[in-house]
Design an enzyme around this catalytic site. Structure first.
Site, PDB file in Angstrom:
ATOM      1  N   LYS A 256      -9.621  -2.190   1.423  1.00 55.85           N
ATOM      2  CA  LYS A 256      -9.304  -1.051   2.293  1.00 55.85           C
ATOM      3  C   LYS A 256     -10.107   0.190   1.892  1.00 55.85           C
ATOM      4  O   LYS A 256     -10.549   0.959   2.743  1.00 55.85           O
ATOM      5  CB  LYS A 256      -7.809  -0.744   2.239  1.00 55.85           C
ATOM      6  CG  LYS A 256      -6.931  -1.926   2.593  1.00 55.85           C
ATOM      7  CD  LYS A 256      -7.220  -2.427   3.978  1.00 55.85           C
ATOM      8  CE  LYS A 256      -6.268  -3.546   4.371  1.00 55.85           C
ATOM      9  NZ  LYS A 256      -6.542  -4.074   5.706  1.00 55.85           N
TER      10      LYS A 256
ATOM     11  N   CYS B 134       0.632  -7.862  11.616  1.00 55.98           N
ATOM     12  CA  CYS B 134       0.945  -8.085  13.035  1.00 55.98           C
ATOM     13  C   CYS B 134       0.243  -9.333  13.557  1.00 55.98           C
ATOM     14  O   CYS B 134       0.024  -9.476  14.760  1.00 55.98           O
ATOM     15  CB  CYS B 134       0.535  -6.879  13.881  1.00 55.98           C
ATOM     16  SG  CYS B 134       1.617  -5.473  13.698  1.00 55.98           S
TER      17      CYS B 134
ATOM     18  N   ASP C 238      -9.599  -9.666   8.900  1.00 55.48           N
ATOM     19  CA  ASP C 238      -9.052  -8.327   8.606  1.00 55.48           C
ATOM     20  C   ASP C 238     -10.020  -7.182   8.863  1.00 55.48           C
ATOM     21  O   ASP C 238      -9.590  -6.120   9.285  1.00 55.48           O
ATOM     22  CB  ASP C 238      -8.598  -8.283   7.134  1.00 55.48           C
ATOM     23  CG  ASP C 238      -7.697  -7.089   6.833  1.00 55.48           C
ATOM     24  OD1 ASP C 238      -6.821  -6.788   7.665  1.00 55.48           O
ATOM     25  OD2 ASP C 238      -7.876  -6.449   5.782  1.00 55.48           O
TER      26      ASP C 238
ATOM     27  N   ARG D 284       1.884 -12.368  -0.685  1.00 55.09           N
ATOM     28  CA  ARG D 284       0.529 -12.613  -0.180  1.00 55.09           C
ATOM     29  C   ARG D 284      -0.081 -13.885  -0.752  1.00 55.09           C
ATOM     30  O   ARG D 284       0.286 -14.325  -1.833  1.00 55.09           O
ATOM     31  CB  ARG D 284      -0.382 -11.434  -0.584  1.00 55.09           C
ATOM     32  CG  ARG D 284       0.031 -10.082   0.002  1.00 55.09           C
ATOM     33  CD  ARG D 284      -0.420  -9.980   1.411  1.00 55.09           C
ATOM     34  NE  ARG D 284      -0.059  -8.718   2.055  1.00 55.09           N
ATOM     35  CZ  ARG D 284      -0.820  -8.117   2.970  1.00 55.09           C
ATOM     36  NH1 ARG D 284      -1.977  -8.621   3.327  1.00 55.09           N
ATOM     37  NH2 ARG D 284      -0.417  -7.016   3.555  1.00 55.09           N
TER      38      ARG D 284
ATOM     39  N   HIS E 124     -10.666  -2.246  11.367  1.00 51.51           N
ATOM     40  CA  HIS E 124      -9.586  -3.110  10.890  1.00 51.51           C
ATOM     41  C   HIS E 124      -9.387  -4.235  11.908  1.00 51.51           C
ATOM     42  O   HIS E 124      -8.405  -4.239  12.656  1.00 51.51           O
ATOM     43  CB  HIS E 124      -8.316  -2.258  10.744  1.00 51.51           C
ATOM     44  CG  HIS E 124      -7.212  -2.922   9.991  1.00 51.51           C
ATOM     45  ND1 HIS E 124      -5.886  -2.559  10.167  1.00 51.51           N
ATOM     46  CD2 HIS E 124      -7.211  -3.903   9.057  1.00 51.51           C
ATOM     47  CE1 HIS E 124      -5.134  -3.293   9.368  1.00 51.51           C
ATOM     48  NE2 HIS E 124      -5.904  -4.118   8.692  1.00 51.51           N
TER      49      HIS E 124
ATOM     50  N   SER F 227      -1.439  -3.766  10.147  1.00 50.88           N
ATOM     51  CA  SER F 227      -1.165  -4.730   9.084  1.00 50.88           C
ATOM     52  C   SER F 227       0.082  -5.551   9.404  1.00 50.88           C
ATOM     53  O   SER F 227       1.074  -5.015   9.906  1.00 50.88           O
ATOM     54  CB  SER F 227      -0.920  -3.979   7.770  1.00 50.88           C
ATOM     55  OG  SER F 227      -1.966  -3.072   7.558  1.00 50.88           O
TER      56      SER F 227
ATOM     57  N   ARG G 219       0.849  -1.190   0.000  1.00 48.99           N
ATOM     58  CA  ARG G 219       0.000   0.000   0.000  1.00 48.99           C
ATOM     59  C   ARG G 219       0.881   1.236   0.000  1.00 48.99           C
ATOM     60  O   ARG G 219       1.975   1.239   0.576  1.00 48.99           O
ATOM     61  CB  ARG G 219      -0.908   0.020   1.233  1.00 48.99           C
ATOM     62  CG  ARG G 219      -2.079  -0.935   1.130  1.00 48.99           C
ATOM     63  CD  ARG G 219      -2.995  -0.830   2.330  1.00 48.99           C
ATOM     64  NE  ARG G 219      -2.381  -1.333   3.535  1.00 48.99           N
ATOM     65  CZ  ARG G 219      -1.797  -0.600   4.472  1.00 48.99           C
ATOM     66  NH1 ARG G 219      -1.742   0.717   4.370  1.00 48.99           N
ATOM     67  NH2 ARG G 219      -1.264  -1.143   5.534  1.00 48.99           N
TER      68      ARG G 219
ATOM     69  N   TYR H 173      -1.391  -3.488  -6.831  1.00 46.19           N
ATOM     70  CA  TYR H 173      -1.243  -4.172  -5.536  1.00 46.19           C
ATOM     71  C   TYR H 173      -2.584  -4.238  -4.795  1.00 46.19           C
ATOM     72  O   TYR H 173      -3.350  -3.259  -4.778  1.00 46.19           O
ATOM     73  CB  TYR H 173      -0.197  -3.452  -4.660  1.00 46.19           C
ATOM     74  CG  TYR H 173      -0.202  -4.017  -3.254  1.00 46.19           C
ATOM     75  CD1 TYR H 173       0.359  -5.266  -3.000  1.00 46.19           C
ATOM     76  CD2 TYR H 173      -0.844  -3.362  -2.205  1.00 46.19           C
ATOM     77  CE1 TYR H 173       0.300  -5.827  -1.737  1.00 46.19           C
ATOM     78  CE2 TYR H 173      -0.911  -3.905  -0.942  1.00 46.19           C
ATOM     79  CZ  TYR H 173      -0.333  -5.154  -0.714  1.00 46.19           C
ATOM     80  OH  TYR H 173      -0.410  -5.707   0.536  1.00 46.19           O
TER      81      TYR H 173
HETATM   82  C1  OXD Z   1      -3.244  -4.669   5.127  1.00 43.40           C
HETATM   83  C2  OXD Z   1      -3.942  -5.817   4.513  1.00 43.40           C
HETATM   84  O1  OXD Z   1      -2.311  -4.119   4.531  1.00 43.40           O
HETATM   85  O2  OXD Z   1      -4.850  -6.368   5.133  1.00 43.40           O
HETATM   86  O3  OXD Z   1      -3.643  -4.295   6.234  1.00 43.40           O
HETATM   87  O4  OXD Z   1      -3.611  -6.195   3.371  1.00 43.40           O
HETATM   88 MN    MN Z   2      -5.367  -5.332   6.955  1.00 37.16          MN
END
Ligand code: OXD
Ligand code: MN
Length: 608
Positions: free
Chosen positions: A238, A282, A307, A394, A258, A280, A101, A229
């Site tokens: 998002k 974590c 998420d 990912r 989130h 993100s 991002r 991306y």
């Molecule tokens: C983030 C995702 O970047 O969930 O938080 O992809």
């Molecule tokens: Mn996320």
């Protein structure tokens, strides 16, 4: 006990829609284009502006999916992986400059900069439209324009919201089909709702200087240019489910967060649901599908989402959550049989991998996979070591592949939340777990969240930054207003969830993690749930309520008593510095609720 009869609630919600659904059903012989004139007219207008070679309306069928997939394979945009060990799995490689991002290129366009807040980059909507109009003009010449109608949340849920993404990326179509409910059913729901979020996306030339992710919350629209991306290009995620939805949620009295949503079943058989916010990369996915440690026999964890959570006050005064998504777009590195066996199993079929490395057997490889060695790195170069997979590589996979997906995931009403958890990645200071004294304290705790940056966003990693409620990059409006909205939610909840903060990432002086994390995090979840049903008491401290060590389930735990007590060590001088830093941070945000300052004052006087 917080379990409830899901069948009844489902019938209740669905029946409300039946006559309208039948009316739309009668139109199902119409072509996709004809189903919803408002969408058709908008698509035509956009197409005349972007000038695509052709237009494809996505119906969401398997046949469509396979034909897009084959087209991508033919063009070299997708590589089929080892069909024996990873059936129906594919590798996509992004442009090396387009791997995360881009927060510095992400804008919220409101009438005044104050409405967007200092937490966001702001652009005047008129100027932004002019800029984007220039970028999008003719950008799809020679390309296919895909129309993706999508629904966020169960199709029959009163809390679900729809959108349409226009894109010129086949990769986006394949990913959106996994991440959301796309196609004809979504379009029918749009026809019923009479509204949808408008999303425009083009990869353009992938020039970072011409990359913009722009949101117009008041218009419920999104324009994203120059990136392929996930977080920049899968606009439902998002951009819609957090930035636009958080704005709508404030106006309508709910929360778009989130957060993962997990169900935890005790050996006695009762199930509680937890919503947990972490920045993100974590460990939200790991927590949401955690495997209990061997000694916690009889405990079960079920994933509702990993998420994003949309949270509403229920008629019963509790907070209820739905997962607007239908898939996982998770970080691959570190995933293995020990850290997350469910995810590891889940991504062995029907998965799109992005930016992982490859083994000689054509299997995907990433750091921490623990098997084989890579021969090609994420850019397809011969491997010489180092980051073979990109640290933000990912997987995209449907929730249906998750062996522990909750049966309540599709429940239109959602699940009732017993506990809200905030967590960050902090090497020191913040204890393993502590509980807020009341709702307002919990909101301030969430607002105080700080975490070390990760590879999920472009820029330096490992830098501690404030990330309130893990929403710093995703809140579509001013943080001060957002916190006030959170505080105001209390009025709607006769039985609010308890609020906790956790820190799985505390380190000792030598820099080693003090807590094993992963499955063992269930021990802390157990303590939080014990608190929710008043099974255990807690120690009142200057910063909040901490566990008595005897109440933490340590049977079979691989951590010494010394490590455990270090995890709860209250560094008074450090906390006094933290209070000062929070005062400064809050004063920079503007519109901060006074109660935060009161809570900080109370904390510093107790610490002093
Ligand atoms: C983030 C995702 O970047 O969930 O938080 O992809
Ligand atoms: Mn996320």
């Amino acid at each position: 006990m917080l379990a409830w009869d899901s069948e009844d609630a489902h019938a209740l919600v669905v029946n409300k829609h039946v006559p309208q659904l039948m009316a739309v059903e009668a139109q199902s012989l119409l072509s996709l284009e004809q189903l919803c004139p408002a969408v058709r007219d908008w698509v035509q207008e956009m197409a005349s502006w972007m000038e695509p070679a052709d237009i494809h309306w996505c119906d969401g069928s398997d046949q469509e999916h396979h034909s897009i997939e084959h087209g991508m394979i033919r063009r070299g945009e997708l590589t089929e992986l080892n069909a024996n060990t990873f059936p129906n799995c594919f590798l996509a490689r992004s442009h090396p400059n387009d791997v995360a991002r881009v927060e510095d290129r992400t804008f919220i366009c409101t009438d005044s900069p104050e409405a967007a807040g200092r937490n966001n980059n702001w652009m005047n909507p008129v100027e932004a439209h002019a800029l984007m109009r220039g970028l999008f003009a003719g950008c799809m010449r020679g390309r296919t324009l895909y129309v993706i109608p999508y629904c966020l949340g169960p199709l029959d849920s009163p809390y679900a919201r729809c959108g349409v993404e226009i894109t010129d990326s086949a990769y986006v179509v394949l990913n959106m089909r996994i991440m959301t409910r796309i196609g004809i059913e979504a379009l029918k729901r749009i026809a019923l709702d009479g509204k949808f979020v408008k999303g425009l996306h083009s990869t353009g030339t992938l020039d970072p200087a011409r990359r913009y992710i722009v949101h117009y919350p008041a218009e419920a629209s999104i324009e994203s240019f120059g990136s392929g991306y996930g977080g920049n290009a899968l606009l439902a995620k998002k951009c819609h489910a957090l930035r636009i939805a958080s704005w709508q949620a404030r106006n309508e009295g709910w929360l778009a967060e989130h957060m993962l949503i997990m169900g935890v079943q005790s050996p006695a058989g009762d199930t509680h649901y937890i919503a947990a916010a972490f920045p993100s990369a974590c460990g939200k996915t790991n927590l949401a599908m955690l495997t209990p440690p061997a000694t916690m026999n009889g405990w079960k964890v079920f994933t509702v989402g990993d998420d994003i959570a949309w949270l509403h006050a229920g008629d019963d005064g509790r907070l209820w959550a739905i997962n607007p998504e239908a898939g996982y777009f998770g970080v691959v590195p570190g995933t293995n049989r020990d850290t997350n066996p469910n995810a590891f199993e889940m991504i062995h079929r029907d998965t799109i991998f992005t930016n992982v490395a490859l083994t000689a057997d054509n299997e995907p490889w990433w750091e921490g996979r623990k098997k084989n060695q890579p021969v090609k790195d994420w850019q397809g170069r011969d491997c010489t070591g180092g980051n073979a997979a990109h640290p933000n590589s990912r997987f995209t996979v449907s929730v249906q592949r998750n062996p522990v997906q909750s049966t309540e995931s599709d429940n239109p009403r959602g699940v009732p939340i017993s506990a809200i958890v905030f967590g960050g990645r902090r090497a020191s200071l913040v204890p393993l777990v502590y509980e807020a004294e009341d709702w307002a304290h919990g909101v301030m705790m969430g607002a105080s969240l700080a975490s070390e940056t990760t590879a999920a966003m472009s820029g330096e990693t490992g830098v501690l930054r404030r990330d309130p409620m893990a929403m710093k990059p995703f809140c579509g409006y001013n943080m001060g207003d957002y916190w006030k909205h959170w505080l105001g939610m209390e009025q709607r909840l006769r039985n609010p969830p308890r609020i906790f903060q956790v820190n799985w990432f505390r380190k000792d002086l030598k820099g080693s993690y003090l807590w094993p994390g992963f499955g063992d995090n269930l021990r802390i979840v157990q303590w939080m749930l014990d608190r929710c049903v008043n099974k255990v008491s807690a120690l009142e401290t200057a910063i909040g309520r901490m566990p008595m060590l005897a109440d933490i389930n340590v049977e079979g735990l691989n951590a010494s008593a010394e490590e455990l007590s270090q995890l709860f060590n209250l560094d008074r001088a450090g906390w006094l510095r933290e209070v000062e830093s929070l005062r400064e941070y809050f004063s920079q945000q503007g519109g901060v609720p006074n109660i935060f300052y009161d809570k900080l004052h109370l904390m510093s006087s107790r610490l002093g």
